[in-house]
Design a protein around this motif. Structure first.
Motif, short mmCIF file in Angstrom:
data_model
loop_
_atom_site.label_atom_id
_atom_site.label_comp_id
_atom_site.label_asym_id
_atom_site.label_seq_id
_atom_site.Cartn_x
_atom_site.Cartn_y
_atom_site.Cartn_z
N VAL B 23 -12.82 -26.71 -21.81
CA VAL B 23 -11.53 -27.04 -22.45
C VAL B 23 -10.83 -25.77 -22.95
O VAL B 23 -9.65 -25.55 -22.69
N LEU B 24 -11.58 -24.90 -23.64
CA LEU B 24 -10.97 -23.69 -24.20
C LEU B 24 -10.47 -22.74 -23.10
O LEU B 24 -9.36 -22.21 -23.19
N VAL B 25 -11.29 -22.56 -22.06
CA VAL B 25 -10.88 -21.67 -20.98
C VAL B 25 -9.68 -22.27 -20.23
O VAL B 25 -8.76 -21.56 -19.84
N TRP B 26 -9.68 -23.61 -20.10
CA TRP B 26 -8.54 -24.25 -19.43
C TRP B 26 -7.25 -23.99 -20.21
O TRP B 26 -6.23 -23.62 -19.62
N ILE B 27 -7.30 -24.16 -21.54
CA ILE B 27 -6.10 -23.93 -22.36
C ILE B 27 -5.64 -22.47 -22.25
O ILE B 27 -4.47 -22.19 -22.01
N GLY B 28 -6.58 -21.55 -22.39
CA GLY B 28 -6.24 -20.13 -22.29
C GLY B 28 -5.64 -19.78 -20.95
O GLY B 28 -4.64 -19.05 -20.86
N SER B 29 -6.22 -20.32 -19.88
CA SER B 29 -5.73 -20.03 -18.54
C SER B 29 -4.35 -20.65 -18.30
O SER B 29 -3.50 -20.06 -17.62
N ALA B 30 -4.13 -21.86 -18.87
CA ALA B 30 -2.83 -22.51 -18.72
C ALA B 30 -1.74 -21.67 -19.39
O ALA B 30 -0.65 -21.49 -18.83
N TYR B 61 -18.20 -12.06 -13.39
CA TYR B 61 -17.82 -13.48 -13.31
C TYR B 61 -16.32 -13.65 -13.55
O TYR B 61 -15.65 -14.48 -12.93
N ALA B 62 -15.79 -12.86 -14.51
CA ALA B 62 -14.37 -12.96 -14.85
C ALA B 62 -13.49 -12.59 -13.66
O ALA B 62 -12.50 -13.27 -13.35
N ILE B 63 -13.87 -11.50 -12.96
CA ILE B 63 -13.10 -11.05 -11.80
C ILE B 63 -13.14 -12.10 -10.69
O ILE B 63 -12.13 -12.40 -10.07
N GLY B 64 -14.32 -12.69 -10.47
CA GLY B 64 -14.45 -13.73 -9.45
C GLY B 64 -13.54 -14.92 -9.73
O GLY B 64 -12.83 -15.39 -8.85
N ALA B 65 -13.54 -15.38 -10.99
CA ALA B 65 -12.72 -16.54 -11.36
C ALA B 65 -11.23 -16.20 -11.26
O ALA B 65 -10.42 -16.99 -10.79
N ASP B 239 -18.41 -18.12 -9.87
CA ASP B 239 -19.17 -19.19 -10.51
C ASP B 239 -18.29 -20.43 -10.61
O ASP B 239 -17.22 -20.39 -11.21
N PRO B 240 -18.76 -21.57 -10.04
CA PRO B 240 -17.93 -22.77 -10.04
C PRO B 240 -17.61 -23.28 -11.45
O PRO B 240 -16.48 -23.69 -11.71
N GLY B 241 -18.59 -23.22 -12.36
CA GLY B 241 -18.37 -23.75 -13.71
C GLY B 241 -17.29 -23.00 -14.46
O GLY B 241 -16.55 -23.59 -15.25
N MET B 247 -9.01 -21.85 -12.59
CA MET B 247 -8.10 -22.18 -11.49
C MET B 247 -7.18 -23.34 -11.86
O MET B 247 -5.97 -23.26 -11.69
N LEU B 248 -7.76 -24.42 -12.40
CA LEU B 248 -6.94 -25.60 -12.73
C LEU B 248 -5.94 -25.27 -13.84
O LEU B 248 -4.80 -25.72 -13.82
N GLY B 249 -6.37 -24.46 -14.82
CA GLY B 249 -5.49 -24.09 -15.93
C GLY B 249 -4.33 -23.22 -15.49
O GLY B 249 -3.18 -23.51 -15.78
N VAL B 250 -4.64 -22.17 -14.74
CA VAL B 250 -3.58 -21.26 -14.28
C VAL B 250 -2.59 -22.00 -13.39
O VAL B 250 -1.37 -21.83 -13.50
N LEU B 251 -3.12 -22.85 -12.52
CA LEU B 251 -2.26 -23.60 -11.61
C LEU B 251 -1.31 -24.51 -12.41
O LEU B 251 -0.10 -24.53 -12.16
#
Lengths: 129, 293
Positions: B23-30, B61-65, B239-241, B247-251
């Motif tokens: 949830v937190l990463v999704w918000i940050g990425s959005a 991991y950060a670069i991959g995501a 890493d998928p997790g 990906m979903l947040g940025v998109l």
């Protein structure tokens, strides 16, 4: 040169196809990732998340056959990884489609440029491991 | 310690559950995706600092995501631009030879270079991007004599404007090609779109009209990122997790961004975002130099 090509393969037409392909690729991959997310969170939502130390992904999530196996055995992380693979495949498919477009226009120079790009992409996806 | 003080409030991933982190990463990425698309700077540049500095994620991991999310946003945006007929498919395809080869090199380098060196390089690119976006853009006069090489490669083109079709000539092809190789290498090393270098190559060196260079660069980012993504996947960086919420947040953020882009006053937003990038760049260099990344 363009006049010799099939009338349907105008630059405009190719651009429309490319646009649709990109849109569809992103949409489909996002949906697959979302399905994987539901499965993953339902099963592992309460697990501790730790990305501070780099371990690297397990082998089955590093290769295309491995990801396919994981996804079809309905592993959440495998399904997400399949969605990400579809996303990576989208620009690759775009380059492949461009080859068809340039070929129909009898544009040999750009067919070879696109083939070089496609070769680099294939090397990265299949040859680098 | 200054560095220590700056980390107060940082969220260590070790103390979070998968749900909380998602949830937190999704918000940050959005938010990153929204700001990136509103300012035209791309969300990718702030993602890696966000993940490494605030979530304490290992930079690999950060670069991959980040790389994966770059493919998503650039493909989404490119779909719209291609249909408008602004981006130049031939310029894109020709320069993609340079960017994909560069991206392969960058991805291989990423495994050889220390994470500290990657962090310092990343910080430097951030500082440069902040400078580019804050400075007033000088319009270079494009002379109307076509470069013979550009003519041979059929790079010259035209695009629709409200005043009718505008034709343009492409200049300094070898310099542009070389710079694009560098842009690709940076993209592969850092998992970003490196739009700043691409625009430098196409705007300043090749003198392509701004609208054409930004949309064509966007078009190329997906292919460039895909060239290093294969290497990253096989090295276990993706890493998928972690990539899922990124990906979903940025998109989601960038989709909202393009919807409200027309009405928004982006001048102050660009300034604020430039300052954020500047601070993140300084912090990345500090942490890299101190061996914390």
């Amino acid at each position: 040169m363009k006049m010799i090509g099939l009338p349907v393969w105008t630059d405009r037409k190719v651009e429309d196809l490319v646009g649709n392909l990109l849109r569809a690729g992103v949409l489909v991959s996002a949906l697959v990732v979302l399905v994987g997310a539901v499965v993953y969170l339902a099963r592992h939502g309460g697990d501790p998340a730790d990305y501070r130390v780099f371990h690297g992904e397990p082998n089955q999530l590093r290769t295309i056959p491995g990801v396919l196996r994981e996804a079809f055995s309905f592993q959440g992380r495998g399904i997400i990884q399949l969605g990400l693979l579809l996303l990576i495949a989208t620009p690759v498919a775009r380059v492949a489609l461009s080859i068809v477009g340039f070929a129909a226009e009898r544009d040999r120079m750009y067919v070879s440029f696109a083939l070089i790009v496609l070769a680099v992409l294939f090397y990265s996806l299949f040859g680098s491991s | 310690m200054i560095g220590q003080a700056m980390h107060i409030g940082a969220m260590h991933t070790g103390s979070l559950t998968v749900w909380q982190l998602t949830v937190l990463v999704w918000i940050g990425s959005a938010i990153a995706g929204l700001l990136g698309s509103l300012t035209g700077l791309g969300g990718g540049v702030v993602l890696v600092p966000l993940l490494t500095l605030f979530f304490k994620v290992d930079i690999r991991y950060a670069i991959g995501a980040s790389l994966v999310s770059v493919i998503a946003t650039s493909s989404g945006a490119a779909a719209a631009y291609v249909k408008e007929g602004i981006s130049n498919i031939r310029i894109g395809m020709f320069l993609e030879i340079a960017t994909t080869l560069g991206a392969l090199l960058g991805a291989f380098l990423a495994a050889k270079v220390s994470t500290s060196a990657i962090a310092i390089t990343f910080g430097t690119v951030l500082l440069y991007s902040a400078y580019l976006s804050a400075r007033v853009r000088v319009r270079l006069k494009s002379d109307e004599v076509p470069d013979p090489l550009a003519t041979r490669l059929r790079l010259n083109g035209s695009f629709p404007t409200p005043e009718g079709i505008r034709h343009y000539f492409v200049h300094h092809v070898p310099a542009g090609f070389g710079l694009m190789f560098g842009a690709g290498a940076l993209s592969g090393l850092l998992g970003i779109g490196s739009g700043a270098v691409k625009v430098l190559a196409m705007d300043q060196a090749m003198r392509i009209p701004f609208k054409v260079s930004t949309t064509t660069s966007n078009f190329m980012i997906g292919v460039t990122a895909a060239a290093s993504a294969g290497v990253y996947l096989s090295r276990g960086y993706i890493d998928p997790g972690l990539s899922m919420p990124v990906m979903l947040g940025v998109l989601a953020g960038s989709l909202v961004g393009t919807r409200i882009l027309v009405q928004a006053e982006t001048k102050w937003l660009r300034l604020v975002f430039s300052i954020v990038i500047l601070l993140l760049g300084a912090q990345m260099i500090y942490n890299g130099a101190a061996g914390k990344i």
